[in-house]
Design an enzyme around this catalytic site. Sequence first.
Site, PDB file in Angstrom:
ATOM      1  N   ASN A   1       0.746  -1.156   0.041  1.00  0.00           N
ATOM      2  CA  ASN A   1       0.095  -0.055  -0.070  1.00  0.00           C
ATOM      3  C   ASN A   1       0.741   1.201   0.071  1.00  0.00           C
ATOM      4  O   ASN A   1       2.177   1.292   0.310  1.00  0.00           O
ATOM      5  CB  ASN A   1      -0.879   0.207   1.368  1.00  0.00           C
TER       6      ASN A   1
ATOM      7  N   CYS B   1       6.930 -32.077  -0.813  1.00  0.00           N
ATOM      8  CA  CYS B   1       5.943 -33.360  -1.129  1.00  0.00           C
ATOM      9  C   CYS B   1       4.717 -32.357  -0.919  1.00  0.00           C
ATOM     10  O   CYS B   1       4.313 -31.808   0.190  1.00  0.00           O
ATOM     11  CB  CYS B   1       6.057 -34.223   0.260  1.00  0.00           C
TER      12      CYS B   1
ATOM     13  N   CYS C   1       6.173   3.910   8.803  1.00  0.00           N
ATOM     14  CA  CYS C   1       5.605   3.866   7.604  1.00  0.00           C
ATOM     15  C   CYS C   1       6.661   4.389   6.467  1.00  0.00           C
ATOM     16  O   CYS C   1       7.352   5.347   6.690  1.00  0.00           O
ATOM     17  CB  CYS C   1       4.632   5.264   7.772  1.00  0.00           C
TER      18      CYS C   1
ATOM     19  N   ASN D   1       4.256   5.936  15.232  1.00  0.00           N
ATOM     20  CA  ASN D   1       4.470   5.414  13.888  1.00  0.00           C
ATOM     21  C   ASN D   1       5.878   5.974  13.509  1.00  0.00           C
ATOM     22  O   ASN D   1       5.860   6.988  12.915  1.00  0.00           O
ATOM     23  CB  ASN D   1       3.441   5.791  13.213  1.00  0.00           C
TER      24      ASN D   1
END
Lengths: 430, 432
Positions: free
Chosen positions: B76, B390, B138, B135
């Site tokens: 995003n 497998c 970002c 934050n």
Amino acid sequence: MAENDRIQTRRLSKAEVDKNFTDLHPPLPRSEALIEADRCYFCYDAPCTTACPTGIDIPSFIQKIRSDNIRGSAHTILSENIMGGMCARVCPTEILCEEACVRNTHEEKPVEIGLLQRYATDPIFEDNMQLFERAESSGKKIAVVGGGPAGLSCAHRLAVLGHEVVIFNRDKKAAGLNEYGIAAYKTIDDFAQTEVDYILSIGGIEMRNDAPLDAASGLAALSEEFDAVFLGIGLALSNQLGIEGEDLDGVENAIEYIAQLRQADDKSQLPVGRNVVVIGGGMTAIDVAVQSKRLGAEQVHMVYRRGPEKMSASAFEQALAKTSDVSLHHHASPERIVGDRHVTGIEFSGGLTLDADVVFKAIGQNMDGSGFDSLQTESGRFVVDDNQRTSMTNVWAGGDCVVGGEDLTVSAVQHGKIAAIDIDRQLRKA
Amino acid sequence: MANLKSEFLGISSPNPFWLASAPPTDKAYNVNRAFEAGWGGVVWKTLGEDPHVVNVSGPRYSALHSNERRVIGFNNIELITDRPLQTNLDELRQIKKDWPDRAVIASVMFPMNAESWAKYMPMIEDTGVDGFELNFGCPHGMSERGMGAAVGQVPEYIQMTTEWAKAAASIPVIVKLTPNIANILLPAKAAMDGGADAVSLINTINSIMRVDYDSLTMYPTTDGMGTHGGYCGEAVKPIALNMVAEIARTQETAKLPISGIGGITDWRDAVDFLALGSSNVQVCTAAMVYGFKIIDDLTDGLSNFLDEKEITLQQLIGKAVPSVTDWQHLNLNHIEKAVIDQDLCIQCGRCHIVCEDTSHQAITNMVDGARRFEVIDEECVGCNLCVSVCPIDNCISMEQLTTGTDPRTGAAITEQKLQWTAHPNNPMRNSE
């Protein structure tokens, strides 16, 4: 087939018949093809490839579908089997590649290889995308007798390898049983001719239709004029029952009726019996039985002299007959066909008696060997070695007309391919 | 049913599943729906100073799909909230009032000066939120303006900003870390040194999804131009787990509480994060791919698992951390061999061809003329490649050799452990 009060055209409207003859297995859209392709495990030394008579590298073509490399996928298919488009439609995959799929081991649902093969090849024919290039001209010329799968396969490979080819085809159109045999709902929209056009578009192949071989001088003359000869003449004659009443009106060879059906512009105009009885247990028997039903026959019975396990029609085909409302009877041999001028019924061993307006004989074909006396045969078919060579120098043969011919398009294609590779090898040696 | 009630920094929530700061927590409408669905908490979409940012009005997201179009990875370029601060504050206040038992955390991002932090943090705290998440992760857009990952990539900035935030807040402060760094321990320590109460990780990874095969531009674009976005979803989980485990197993940072983030889609992913040292988890992509209803499986799956294991949520946290170590401490005398269960084998031959082509030529394709795949113990190094490829569950397993000799090396099997640190081939080995 003469019309009378019981054999009629237009039992169903054109619209109804058209609906009954749409694609038996509709093509996969991209979204479904990608999901189905994802189910392929990309096996090592894949059992499906081993099971394919033409040895198509199935995991590779499916992997290319996953990456939207359709051109590459089609090339993987068509370079082993130039009729990969038709085989995607008509192969009994349930007894070939899909039977071998390892997914059967733990979930009993194989990857839909046939449908994926169609997904990969359809765009090539739609866009007439040439995937092959011819080698430099060899200056050699090869005669191919028969314009069916074996002959076309042989011709295409020879053309790719740089040779010139003339195909002598006795029918008005090429493709043999792909055009004149096989149920119409397996190959809609004139696909057989689309495929022939694609095959011929490689160049270097002259197709002579309506050109039956002159029985008296044919093979000798061809051997004289051409550097090599390939015979893919198929099985032109229908086996007969050899019982009383076989010459009555309404007793027909299934293969001829199917040819008529395949060539009809409007299938609803075909004469169809009210009560149809089919004798035989192979693909042709199923094809004529199911198609009769889809044309509007009221009762269709299919009678086979041995048990279901001995039928050469696959389990899928047998199921198709049952779901199409065809009544299957086993262990009953025809003993007498009853009627005055026209057939009215048929009596079988074990006391089975069926009313019939039409009786289709679908008990196999045999080869019309006239003009080929110089070649060694066994049970009326040409004897060939592993390279499809006949007993005569510079004459090869393949498809249904050879010993071991399997009555399958895919096997005929393989014979033609093997012969072409060997012819090339021999001619370049000389 | 095991009790999933969670306490993180004294902030309680009915379960340890919070929605991460992202589009799903952008506004009251979404958050109300999330709480109605049963989510334990939300970290509100990152708040910033006014005037608010603007987003592109073209593609913000794109996905890495499997062939059946399952979303494996997600990317995003959306920025922080693009609504006025006051709108967010009003909604936060109302949400906290309406959902007092749920955790509501405000994610924040302000310019790099103490004044901004001192100005905004109290305003936000006043809404009644339970804590802050800074934050620093970002990786697109905001980082170009000196915020987000631009802070998170410089430990000194992390410490300084954390100090500003802590000085302005009386509620817990979580520092959200970016994975776009070489060593996660440095930012984690910086946050700790700045006084952070916890860290949350990972934020998204710098990424370009692909090119457009028609235009041969990157994909997606806005008016023909594109920019890197932040990568998340299932595909990033292993990267996140390693970073979480690194912090949890390192003595200096081991006490720092962790909120685990990165590709959590079902309850097993949550078990991974919890067992490797996270005290709770945050989810975004799975909700954006399937909607909020996935909380059903997350909660009852985890609860059923705890019941079966007969452990509490608290006991699960960090359970696997002691099993994570450095390569040099692995026991080189431990010998395993692959074993193929012939009854389960479907004969696809994948194990053979990958071993033959790319590994140790230790699996047959033919035995006595028949297609058969068997491990050749004389060649098998126990690498687990065949188990990995497998297609059938449990068809191939690894079994430890406990007696005799290793047929590959001829060396006797011993219970004596041998680490690289003491291995004779190690020129730097401990020489006592």
